[in-house]
Design an enzyme around this catalytic site. Structure first.
Site, PDB file in Angstrom:
ATOM      1  CG  ASN A   1       4.034  -5.657  -2.526  1.00 25.74           C
ATOM      2  OD1 ASN A   1       3.747  -6.633  -3.001  1.00 25.74           O
ATOM      3  ND2 ASN A   1       3.335  -4.782  -1.690  1.00 25.74           N
TER       4      ASN A   1
ATOM      5  CD  GLU B   1      -4.416  -6.601  -0.323  1.00 20.05           C
ATOM      6  OE1 GLU B   1      -4.494  -5.564  -0.401  1.00 20.05           O
ATOM      7  OE2 GLU B   1      -2.976  -7.193  -0.188  1.00 20.05           O
TER       8      GLU B   1
ATOM      9  CD  GLU C   1      -5.000 -12.485   0.204  1.00 18.62           C
ATOM     10  OE1 GLU C   1      -3.850 -11.791   0.254  1.00 18.62           O
ATOM     11  OE2 GLU C   1      -4.918 -13.214  -0.928  1.00 18.62           O
TER      12      GLU C   1
HETATM   13  P1  NAD Z   1       0.531  -2.467 -12.224  1.00 15.89           P
HETATM   14  O1  NAD Z   1      -0.755  -2.111 -11.740  1.00 15.89           O
HETATM   15  O2  NAD Z   1       1.060  -2.769 -13.661  1.00 15.89           O
HETATM   16  O3  NAD Z   1       0.707  -4.002 -11.675  1.00 15.89           O
HETATM   17  C1  NAD Z   1       0.481  -4.395 -10.213  1.00 15.89           C
HETATM   18  C2  NAD Z   1       0.420  -5.880 -10.035  1.00 15.89           C
HETATM   19  O4  NAD Z   1      -0.601  -6.400 -11.109  1.00 15.89           O
HETATM   20  C3  NAD Z   1       1.690  -6.317 -10.609  1.00 15.89           C
HETATM   21  O5  NAD Z   1       2.152  -7.767  -9.763  1.00 15.89           O
HETATM   22  C4  NAD Z   1       1.489  -6.897 -12.152  1.00 15.89           C
HETATM   23  O6  NAD Z   1       2.052  -8.113 -12.505  1.00 15.89           O
HETATM   24  C5  NAD Z   1      -0.095  -7.278 -12.027  1.00 15.89           C
HETATM   25  N1  NAD Z   1      -0.798  -7.234 -13.317  1.00 15.89           N
HETATM   26  C6  NAD Z   1      -0.667  -6.072 -14.090  1.00 15.89           C
HETATM   27  N2  NAD Z   1      -1.528  -6.067 -15.097  1.00 15.89           N
HETATM   28  C7  NAD Z   1      -2.210  -7.549 -14.905  1.00 15.89           C
HETATM   29  C8  NAD Z   1      -3.163  -8.039 -15.603  1.00 15.89           C
HETATM   30  N3  NAD Z   1      -3.925  -7.616 -16.842  1.00 15.89           N
HETATM   31  N4  NAD Z   1      -3.634  -9.358 -15.251  1.00 15.89           N
HETATM   32  C9  NAD Z   1      -3.094  -9.746 -14.050  1.00 15.89           C
HETATM   33  N5  NAD Z   1      -2.045  -9.137 -13.277  1.00 15.89           N
HETATM   34  C10 NAD Z   1      -1.624  -7.917 -13.729  1.00 15.89           C
HETATM   35  O7  NAD Z   1       1.426  -1.570 -11.471  1.00 15.89           O
HETATM   36  P2  NAD Z   1       3.027  -1.893 -10.895  1.00 15.89           P
HETATM   37  O8  NAD Z   1       3.821  -0.664 -11.569  1.00 15.89           O
HETATM   38  O9  NAD Z   1       3.600  -3.282 -11.173  1.00 15.89           O
HETATM   39  O10 NAD Z   1       2.889  -1.497  -9.539  1.00 15.89           O
HETATM   40  C11 NAD Z   1       2.594  -0.268  -9.202  1.00 15.89           C
HETATM   41  C12 NAD Z   1       1.378  -0.295  -8.262  1.00 15.89           C
HETATM   42  O11 NAD Z   1       0.693  -1.469  -7.975  1.00 15.89           O
HETATM   43  C13 NAD Z   1       1.227   0.461  -7.004  1.00 15.89           C
HETATM   44  O12 NAD Z   1       1.132   1.900  -7.143  1.00 15.89           O
HETATM   45  C14 NAD Z   1       0.481  -0.146  -6.119  1.00 15.89           C
HETATM   46  O13 NAD Z   1      -0.847   0.604  -6.016  1.00 15.89           O
HETATM   47  C15 NAD Z   1      -0.152  -1.574  -6.873  1.00 15.89           C
HETATM   48  N6  NAD Z   1       0.553  -2.625  -6.219  1.00 15.89           N
HETATM   49  C16 NAD Z   1      -0.207  -3.045  -5.044  1.00 15.89           C
HETATM   50  C17 NAD Z   1       0.191  -4.185  -4.409  1.00 15.89           C
HETATM   51  C18 NAD Z   1      -0.555  -4.551  -2.936  1.00 15.89           C
HETATM   52  O14 NAD Z   1       0.071  -5.257  -2.075  1.00 15.89           O
HETATM   53  N7  NAD Z   1      -1.657  -4.218  -2.935  1.00 15.89           N
HETATM   54  C19 NAD Z   1       1.605  -4.782  -4.717  1.00 15.89           C
HETATM   55  C20 NAD Z   1       2.236  -4.321  -5.748  1.00 15.89           C
HETATM   56  C21 NAD Z   1       1.818  -3.362  -6.420  1.00 15.89           C
END
Ligand code: NAD
Length: 480
Positions: free
Chosen positions: A150, A248, A456
């Site tokens: 993001n 986070e 952070e």
């Molecule tokens: P997701 O849960 O698949 O992934 C979220 C993030 O985690 C991504 O950057 C992904 O590359 C990473 N990730 C996923 N599986 C992982 C693993 N096993 N090991 C290490 N990293 C891993 O979801 P998404 O579809 O990419 O994003 C949607 C959701 O993720 C949102 O609804 C939001 O809750 C969350 N999100 C939060 C933030 C934040 O700033 N806290 C940022 C991006 C996404």
């Protein structure tokens, strides 16, 4: 972007002979470039490089480390325009937002560079003469960082600059969706003179990387930003291997508009925070609780502000909101709106995909949304504002605290007593009243409850990367 975004391991860029995956432009759905996937041996080399470089970097004078980091910050500022352009092509946000993110990230590096020089220990009065007791702060060791898509630069920079400022080395897995701007961020550190192995960058299959890197004996700590379920999973792996974790995670931030609020300011900030980065912000307000006496006025103002947003490609002049970063978010938004309206919510504006190319979703306002709608319990991470009314402050606080999330909370009131009540009663890692006052480099950013632990930013963010060593010495400068 003709070449695949490379890995950076032990001071070398690498892409040859590895698998690559498509990087899609969210405004068109078409290929914008490719990203190199690390092999298992790349991950091992990266962790070993970080472990090898740790001794030299952690023992370098903090003054010298600081100078190198400040050079990296300066390079990032100088390269803000081209890096922002890469970010727009792979993430979708408007160019001005992308540029602001890059320049703001340089401030994070400067803060870590300076604060790393102030990681003071303390002298503890001893019980016996001639004994010198010192609690000293030492860098915890090589870190495995995982940053999301993001804010491709500002999320990665918090991990890299924090770790390096404290004297740690890092292997950072940046997001596969937005690799090019992350590569250019790492290049700033490399060009500033950060020694080989101190920063290593990998991409690939997220689960494969985290399951390999976290248990790796060279890694001493993890720092993850992302969703709650993945954070819990990675936290479990870290705990099994007795490694510190900063998590986070997601949020579902309440935005409370009290009876005595300055309504104009509340509406303006609500619209700005809700639709910035198309709502894909962990600390974005996502549940709007408005006192019943101000409800109509607030809804009218927010709907007008949502309608005034210019949705379009991030490069287009005047565009104030870009597409969602990936098709997963588009599907999620459609599901949230359908579920809420099925349960009786009223759609005031938006609620639909725009066009049939790219991931555009209209800025949306829903009212009368029942508390059990999916939108009110799952993190929306998109441009939807659900608004409901409350009749007493206690009721608003109870609603705000009802979810397992606890990242950010916002409120508007003219009463100091109400502001104090909200500050103490809201179960949230950050509370911002009457303005947007979170996420500066010098202030702690982090959550409570399911939104994670550790900070952070701020001195707390630096403390996350150090461990305490106690030494007791007899016979120096006194009786022996
Ligand atoms: P997701 O849960 O698949 O992934 C979220 C993030 O985690 C991504 O950057 C992904 O590359 C990473 N990730 C996923 N599986 C992982 C693993 N096993 N090991 C290490 N990293 C891993 O979801 P998404 O579809 O990419 O994003 C949607 C959701 O993720 C949102 O609804 C939001 O809750 C969350 N999100 C939060 C933030 C934040 O700033 N806290 C940022 C991006 C996404």
């Amino acid at each position: 972007m003709t070449e695949a975004a490379p890995l950076y391991i032990a001071g070398e860029w690498a892409s040859q002979g590895r698998d690559t995956a498509v990087v899609a432009n969210p405004a068109t759905g078409r290929e914008a470039g490719r990203v190199t996937h690390a092999r298992t041996e790349d991950l091992d080399r990266a962790a070993e490089a970080a472990a090898l470089a740790f001794r030299g970097w952690s023992r370098m004078a903090a003054y010298d480390r600081s100078a190198i980091l400040r050079r990296a910050a300066q390079l990032l500022r100088e390269r803000a325009e081209p890096i922002a352009r890469l970010m727009v092509a792979e993430q979708g946000k408007p160019l001005a937002e992308a540029k602001g993110e890059v320049i703001g990230s340089a401030d994070h590096i400067d803060w870590a560079a300076e604060e790393g020089r102030r990681l003071y220990g303390r002298v503890i009065p001893a019980r016996a003469p001639g004994v010198l007791q010192i609690a000293r702060k030492e860098a915890i060791g090589p870190v495995a960082g995982f940053s999301p898509w993001n804010f491709p630069v500002s999320q990665a920079v918090r991990k890299i600059a924090g770790a390096l400022g404290a004297g740690c080395t890092i292997v950072v897995k940046c997001p596969e969706e937005t690799p090019y701007s992350c590569v250019e961020l790492v290049r700033c550190f490399a060009d500033a003179g950060v020694p080989a192995g101190v920063v290593n960058l990998v991409f690939g299959q997220p689960a494969q990387i985290s399951e390999h890197l976290i248990p790796h004996p060279g890694i001493r700590m993890i720092s993850f930003t992302g969703s709650v379920p993945i954070g819990k999973h990675l936290g479990e792996i870290a705990a099994r291997h007795v490694k510190r974790a900063t998590l986070e995670l997601g949020g579902h931030s309440p935005f409370i508009v009290c009876e005595d609020a300055d309504l104009g300011s509340a509406v303006k900030l609500a619209a700005m925070l809700k639709y910035r980065n198309a709502g894909q912000v962990c600390a974005a307000p996502s549940r709007f609780y408005v006192h019943e006496s101000r409800y109509e006025g607030f809804v009218t103002g927010l709907v007008a502000a949502a309608k005034a947003i210019k949705l379009g490609q991030g490069f287009e002049e005047g565009v104030t909101m870009g597409p969602l970063a990936n098709p997963r978010r588009l599907t999620a938004m459609e599901r949230f709106v359908a579920d809420a309206t099925d349960r009786g919510a009223r759609l005031q504006t938006g609620g639909r995909r725009r066009g049939n190319e790219g991931n555009f979703f209209e800025p949306t306002v829903l009212t009368d949304v029942p508390e059990d709608a999916a939108l009110m319990v799952e993190e929306p991470f998109g441009p939807i504002a659900p608004v409901t009314a409350f009749s007493s402050l206690d009721q608003a606080i109870a609603k705000a605290n009802a979810l397992p999330f606890g990242l950010a909370a916002f409120a508007f009131t003219r009463s100091f007593a109400t502001a104090e009540t909200l500050s103490t009663e809201l179960e949230s890692g950050m509370v911002s009243i009457n303005h947007f006052g979170i996420a500066a480099p010098e202030t702690p950013f982090g959550g409570m409850k399911d939104s994670g632990y550790g900070s952070e930013g701020g001195i707390e963010g630096m403390e996350a990367f150090v461990t305490t060593k106690f030494t007791s010495t007899l016979g120096l400068g006194g009786a022996s």
